[in-house]
Design an enzyme around this catalytic site. Structure first.
Site, PDB file in Angstrom:
ATOM      1  N   TRP A 130       0.837  -1.215   0.000  1.00  0.00           N
ATOM      2  CA  TRP A 130       0.000   0.000   0.000  1.00  0.00           C
ATOM      3  C   TRP A 130       0.863   1.253   0.000  1.00  0.00           C
ATOM      4  CZ3 TRP A 130      -4.494  -1.027  -1.718  1.00  0.00           C
ATOM      5  CH2 TRP A 130      -5.119  -2.238  -1.401  1.00  0.00           C
ATOM      6  N   LYS A 187     -11.734  -1.308   8.374  1.00  0.00           N
ATOM      7  CA  LYS A 187     -11.028  -2.188   9.309  1.00  0.00           C
ATOM      8  C   LYS A 187     -11.436  -1.830  10.743  1.00  0.00           C
ATOM      9  CE  LYS A 187      -7.726  -2.000   5.679  1.00  0.00           C
ATOM     10  NZ  LYS A 187      -7.862  -3.269   5.036  1.00  0.00           N
ATOM     11  N   ASP A 219      -1.004   7.148   6.187  1.00  0.00           N
ATOM     12  CA  ASP A 219      -2.104   6.227   5.886  1.00  0.00           C
ATOM     13  C   ASP A 219      -2.300   5.351   7.127  1.00  0.00           C
ATOM     14  OD1 ASP A 219      -3.775   4.204   5.051  1.00  0.00           O
ATOM     15  OD2 ASP A 219      -2.537   3.543   3.363  1.00  0.00           O
TER      16      ASP A 219
HETATM   17  C1  LIG Z   1      -2.822   0.259   4.735  1.00  0.00           C
HETATM   18  C2  LIG Z   1      -3.831   0.289   3.632  1.00  0.00           C
HETATM   19  N1  LIG Z   1      -3.922   1.367   2.838  1.00  0.00           N
HETATM   20  C3  LIG Z   1      -4.810   1.446   1.846  1.00  0.00           C
HETATM   21  C4  LIG Z   1      -5.689   0.419   1.596  1.00  0.00           C
HETATM   22  C5  LIG Z   1      -6.668   0.550   0.444  1.00  0.00           C
HETATM   23  O1  LIG Z   1      -7.877   0.929   0.955  1.00  0.00           O
HETATM   24  P1  LIG Z   1      -9.157   1.139   0.029  1.00  0.00           P
HETATM   25  O2  LIG Z   1      -9.579  -0.202  -0.438  1.00  0.00           O
HETATM   26  O3  LIG Z   1     -10.143   1.797   0.972  1.00  0.00           O
HETATM   27  O4  LIG Z   1      -8.787   2.029  -1.085  1.00  0.00           O
HETATM   28  C6  LIG Z   1      -5.661  -0.712   2.407  1.00  0.00           C
HETATM   29  C7  LIG Z   1      -6.609  -1.826   2.156  1.00  0.00           C
HETATM   30  O5  LIG Z   1      -6.524  -2.907   2.678  1.00  0.00           O
HETATM   31  C8  LIG Z   1      -4.708  -0.785   3.447  1.00  0.00           C
HETATM   32  O6  LIG Z   1      -4.635  -1.860   4.232  1.00  0.00           O
END
Ligand SMILES: Cc1ncc(COP(=O)(O)O)c(C=O)c1O
Length: 366
Positions: free
Chosen positions: A103, A194, A170
């Site tokens: 991510w 989450k 994030d």
């Molecule tokens: C740390 C992290 N950032 C971003 C995301 C992506 O999130 P989204 O599906 O809401 O775009 C996730 C999804 O699991 C994640 O775990």
């Protein structure tokens, strides 16, 4: 279904039972209005009040200082990968990014479309099994971007580095799991699915004085400054998702807030890591000092299971776990094996049941 099921999914993931029950009731009748929450205009007092309450609960729970705005936006955390640099990073400026997982890597790739990205550290070579330490920041970089918890690899920043300017983070997979000092951050973002609620809404906490400095014509919907004066109601917000967030925040407040949650999370995680560390069959994959309290990837020890038997044993483990109501334990393909996501709403009984099952499986395998 009468069977007790514990859902270890990495996201969308288990939510507090109380919050889902309240949400179910509100689908039929919201706040005694006779109208369901999904059927009611966002321009009504009950909905506006509910969103404002979610905002103030979050402010209280995370001790968010004045000068910071809270937004509930669509598009998930992934939209923030581009909204952040679009709003903050000038095309002739640079930002520091830490490459601590898939991510984090997606966030930095997106930022490259808007300005210069300095990848100041990376643990990619070791399949992101640790958080790199002692890296240098770039003089003049606009911000330092972190991913506080790496959902796939089960690593977590235990202490946040001090940024030369401000941190952007994030926090999708560990927001509200522990107290944080918001004043270190210029901007925090998190997808809800989450620790906060259902998919469909992302939370942004932004210090307003950092906005408006990247000289760029930003599309209206992607400009944080559009949403701030409108309290996330510039267009129709994901009302139902925000309602569930509201109920989850109430649940967390009643539990004692993030300080109490941190203690419970530590207890759950320690319980499970102890089992892994004392097992002859299983082992955790993340470096000990960086272990996440939210996501715990684990695999079979190489010396316990022959390589040609591994796949069949993994299948057996997952099938038996499922029979016992222990769901969604398959690991991410990049790490393999298994992953137990034990977010805020996972009760300790779920972790105990999983720990007991690992012991049983180990006996069976030997
Ligand atoms: C740390 C992290 N950032 C971003 C995301 C992506 O999130 P989204 O599906 O809401 O775009 C996730 C999804 O699991 C994640 O775990």
């Amino acid at each position: 279904m009468n069977k007790i099921v514990y859902n270890f999914s990495a996201g969308p993931s288990t939510l507090p039972k109380q919050a889902t029950a309240e949400a179910a009731a509100a689908i039929a009748d919201f706040a005694n209005t006779g109208i369901g929450i999904m059927e009611m205009s966002h321009r009504t007092r009950p909905v506006e009040g509910m969103v404002a309450e979610a905002e103030s609960l979050l402010r209280e729970l995370l001790s968010i200082p004045s000068g910071y705005e809270i937004l509930f936006l669509g598009g998930g955390a992934s939209l923030q990968f581009c909204m952040v640099p679009m709003n903050l990073l000038g095309s002739n400026a640079s930002a520091d990014y830490t490459d601590t997982g898939m991510w984090a890597n997606k966030a930095l790739k997106e930022a490259k479309k808007f300005g210069k990205v300095n990848v100041v550290c990376s643990s990619k070579e070791s399949i992101y099994n640790h958080i790199p330490k002692n890296f240098e920041q770039t003089p003049g970089a606009t911000y330092l971007h972190l991913t506080s918890n790496n959902t796939i690899y089960g690593t977590q920043w235990k202490e946040f580095p001090k940024a030369n300017t401000y941190l952007v983070c994030d926090m999708s997979s560990d927001i509200l799991s522990r107290p944080i000092d918001v004043s270190k951050f210029g901007l925090i973002y998190a997808g809800a699915q989450k620790n906060m609620g259902p998919a469909g809404v992302a939370t942004v906490i932004v210090r307003s004085d950092i906005l408006g400095k990247a000289e760029r014509d930003i599309p209206t919907m992607l400009d944080y400054r559009t949403h701030i004066p409108e309290h996330s109601m510039f267009n129709t917000p994901p009302v139902f998702s925000i309602y569930v967030v509201n109920r989850v925040l109430h649940w967390l407040k009643n539990l004692g807030g993030v300080a109490a949650m941190e203690k419970i999370n530590a207890k759950k995680a320690n319980l499970f890591y102890d089992v892994l560390d004392n097992s002859k069959l299983f082992k955790g994959t993340a470096a000990k000092e960086d272990r996440s309290t939210m996501n715990i990837p684990f695999v079979f020890r190489e010396d316990a299971i022959a390589a040609d038997k591994k796949e069949a044993m993994e299948k057996k483990f997952l099938a038996l776990a499922q029979e016992k109501g222990l769901e969604q334990l398959k690991g991410h393909r990049s790490v393999g094996g298994f992953r137990a996501s034990i977010y805020n709403a996972m009760p300790i009984e779920g972790v105990e049941a999983l720990a007991a099952f690992l012991g049983e499986f180990e006996n069976l395998a030997h």
